[in-house]
Design a protein around this motif. Structure first.
Motif, PDB file in Angstrom:
ATOM      1  N   ILE A 133      18.600 -15.114 -42.825  1.00 42.02           N
ATOM      2  CA  ILE A 133      17.797 -15.920 -43.739  1.00 42.02           C
ATOM      3  C   ILE A 133      17.989 -15.386 -45.151  1.00 42.02           C
ATOM      4  O   ILE A 133      17.672 -14.237 -45.449  1.00 42.02           O
ATOM      5  CB  ILE A 133      16.308 -15.901 -43.334  1.00 42.02           C
ATOM      6  N   LYS A 134      18.502 -16.254 -46.027  1.00 35.27           N
ATOM      7  CA  LYS A 134      18.809 -15.871 -47.400  1.00 35.27           C
ATOM      8  C   LYS A 134      17.546 -15.848 -48.265  1.00 35.27           C
ATOM      9  O   LYS A 134      17.324 -14.926 -49.052  1.00 35.27           O
ATOM     10  CB  LYS A 134      19.827 -16.862 -47.966  1.00 35.27           C
ATOM     11  N   THR A 135      16.704 -16.883 -48.127  1.00 29.98           N
ATOM     12  CA  THR A 135      15.501 -17.016 -48.943  1.00 29.98           C
ATOM     13  C   THR A 135      14.405 -17.675 -48.120  1.00 29.98           C
ATOM     14  O   THR A 135      14.684 -18.575 -47.319  1.00 29.98           O
ATOM     15  CB  THR A 135      15.754 -17.898 -50.189  1.00 29.98           C
ATOM     16  N   ILE A 136      13.161 -17.229 -48.319  1.00 33.10           N
ATOM     17  CA  ILE A 136      11.991 -17.885 -47.726  1.00 33.10           C
ATOM     18  C   ILE A 136      11.270 -18.607 -48.857  1.00 33.10           C
ATOM     19  O   ILE A 136      10.902 -17.987 -49.856  1.00 33.10           O
ATOM     20  CB  ILE A 136      11.043 -16.870 -47.069  1.00 33.10           C
TER      21      ILE A 136
ATOM     22  N   GLY B 221      10.118 -23.240 -46.174  1.00 34.91           N
ATOM     23  CA  GLY B 221      11.535 -23.482 -46.001  1.00 34.91           C
ATOM     24  C   GLY B 221      12.285 -22.187 -45.764  1.00 34.91           C
ATOM     25  O   GLY B 221      11.966 -21.155 -46.363  1.00 34.91           O
ATOM     26  N   LEU B 222      13.263 -22.247 -44.882  1.00 31.68           N
ATOM     27  CA  LEU B 222      14.157 -21.113 -44.626  1.00 31.68           C
ATOM     28  C   LEU B 222      15.547 -21.499 -45.096  1.00 31.68           C
ATOM     29  O   LEU B 222      16.145 -22.452 -44.589  1.00 31.68           O
ATOM     30  CB  LEU B 222      14.179 -20.769 -43.137  1.00 31.68           C
ATOM     31  N   GLU B 223      16.064 -20.755 -46.078  1.00 31.26           N
ATOM     32  CA  GLU B 223      17.378 -21.071 -46.638  1.00 31.26           C
ATOM     33  C   GLU B 223      18.425 -20.122 -46.078  1.00 31.26           C
ATOM     34  O   GLU B 223      18.246 -18.898 -46.081  1.00 31.26           O
ATOM     35  CB  GLU B 223      17.343 -20.975 -48.160  1.00 31.26           C
ATOM     36  N   PHE B 224      19.523 -20.693 -45.590  1.00 27.01           N
ATOM     37  CA  PHE B 224      20.642 -19.929 -45.034  1.00 27.01           C
ATOM     38  C   PHE B 224      21.861 -20.092 -45.948  1.00 27.01           C
ATOM     39  O   PHE B 224      21.817 -20.838 -46.936  1.00 27.01           O
ATOM     40  CB  PHE B 224      20.966 -20.434 -43.625  1.00 27.01           C
ATOM     41  N   ASP B 225      22.938 -19.410 -45.628  1.00 25.06           N
ATOM     42  CA  ASP B 225      24.159 -19.570 -46.416  1.00 25.06           C
ATOM     43  C   ASP B 225      25.133 -20.514 -45.712  1.00 25.06           C
ATOM     44  O   ASP B 225      26.348 -20.453 -45.928  1.00 25.06           O
ATOM     45  CB  ASP B 225      24.811 -18.221 -46.714  1.00 25.06           C
TER      46      ASP B 225
END
Length: 374
Positions: free
Chosen positions: A308-311, A319-323
């Motif tokens: 998980i890049k950013t919460i 939101g859970l941001e991935f690469d």
């Protein structure tokens, strides 16, 4: 007759739902972490909600706004108490797009200006002015593009002032946490500065709380974290827990005249019964406190996953941001683990918008599935 094919559909057919679970036509149970676009606030088929709507429709389901409807005043008073927005008036309509449409129209009536300022990655609806203020050219038809809308980057007060000082902008419309755009949020300094500029240049500040309102962020409205006072607040989605209802809260500094706004179905007896029950359940079951508690647990679990890049987000607007693009992950979560999640304009963001009744065990089940697939 076929249906107008504008929705890409998952091959799932829900037939019933209870609290945080949805059941399809072959009996499969799905954990609903999306709430039908943040609509389900107090859980599916809440018994108090079912009872209230059933009782109301057995007495009077609808009549026009040309007669007295005491339920509207009850709703306004209960909304004032629970939201803390005491210096406002309520106008009821049917949806979030219609709420924003009326908000923009009212702003233009109020200060007699014609332009709108919105922000990049915004989403405000699919009707005329609302969709023109939505930063997605794919959903803006040439007819809508006739509306005069400027866009600025979220957080850029210099750009905002350069636009407002031209004295043509009737309203600034903003989501304090962007929904479809990908859960971006600016700073308190920016939101307070935006309020100052709107006052300086006689421009209405519209807080679009269609997705973030009614307790979803842990506060009743997302803007309240920043201690600002919008001129107009648009509401819908979680307001009715699935029954179509929307509205705008209008600051008392804006005066009403007969005929300036109107609606056939807005504020009907069933809609009021639905929304009154939502407010009662949010209060009696302490669902805003639950949103904060579950959010803290969610953040803790998410921080343990290195992919998980950013919460992003607050409360139960997350939101859970991935690469990497999440479309395949989302498909696997639905079909293999039977968990509904959401997407956004950001292809790498998995959106989580569950009913406010969600429990820790449900969040744990989601992260167990997520870890297995990652």
């Amino acid at each position: 007759m076929s249906l107008f094919n504008v929705y890409p559909l998952f091959d799932i057919t829900p037939v019933k739902a209870k609290d945080v679970f949805v059941y399809d036509d072959i009996g499969t149970e799905y954990l609903d972490l999306y709430g039908g676009h943040a609509v389900i606030s107090i859980g599916h088929s809440h018994p108090q909600y079912v009872s209230a709507i059933s009782n109301q429709v057995s007495e009077l389901g609808f009549y026009s706004n040309s007669i007295q409807n005491p339920l509207q005043l009850q709703l306004a008073n209960k909304l004032k108490v629970l939201s803390g927005c005491k210096d406002y008036q309520l106008f009821l309509c049917n949806s979030g797009a219609e709420a924003n449409e009326n908000a923009l129209k009212l702003a233009s009536f109020h200060n007699e200006k014609h332009k709108v300022l919105a922000f990049h990655n915004s989403f405000h609806g699919r009707t005329s002015a609302a969709v023109a203020a939505t930063d997605n050219p794919k959903v803006v038809a040439p007819l809508n593009a006739q509306q005069d809308v400027d866009f600025a980057a979220l957080g850029d007060l210099i750009a905002v002032e350069n636009i407002l000082k031209q004295n043509e902008t009737c309203a600034v419309i903003i989501e304090c946490i962007q929904g479809v755009g990908g859960l971006d949020e600016s700073t308190t300094e920016f939101y307070q500065g935006l309020e100052v500029l709107c006052k300086k240049y006689n421009t209405a500040l519209i807080a679009d709380e269609v997705q973030s309102g009614f307790g979803r962020t842990g506060d009743f409205f997302a803007f309240q974290k920043h201690n600002i006072t919008p001129d107009i607040i648009s509401i819908a989605k979680g307001m009715g827990n699935g029954f179509p209802v929307g509205g705008i809260l209008i600051h008392q500094n804006i005066k009403a005249t007969f005929g300036m706004l109107g609606t056939t179905f807005g504020g009907n007896h069933l809609a009021c019964a639905a929304s009154l029950t939502v407010l009662e359940v949010i209060a009696s079951e302490n669902l805003m406190d639950n949103a904060k508690m579950i959010s803290a647990h969610f953040m803790e679990k998410a921080q343990s996953i290195p992919q998980i890049k950013t919460i992003k987000g607050r409360g139960l607007m997350l939101g859970l941001e991935f690469d990497f693009p999440i479309s395949e992950l989302r498909r696997i979560l639905i079909h293999k683990h039977h968990i509904f999640t959401g997407s956004s304009k950001n292809p790498n963001l998995l959106r989580i918008l569950p009913p406010l009744t969600i429990q820790i065990k449900h969040i744990n089940a989601f992260f167990d599935a997520l870890k297995q697939e990652l």
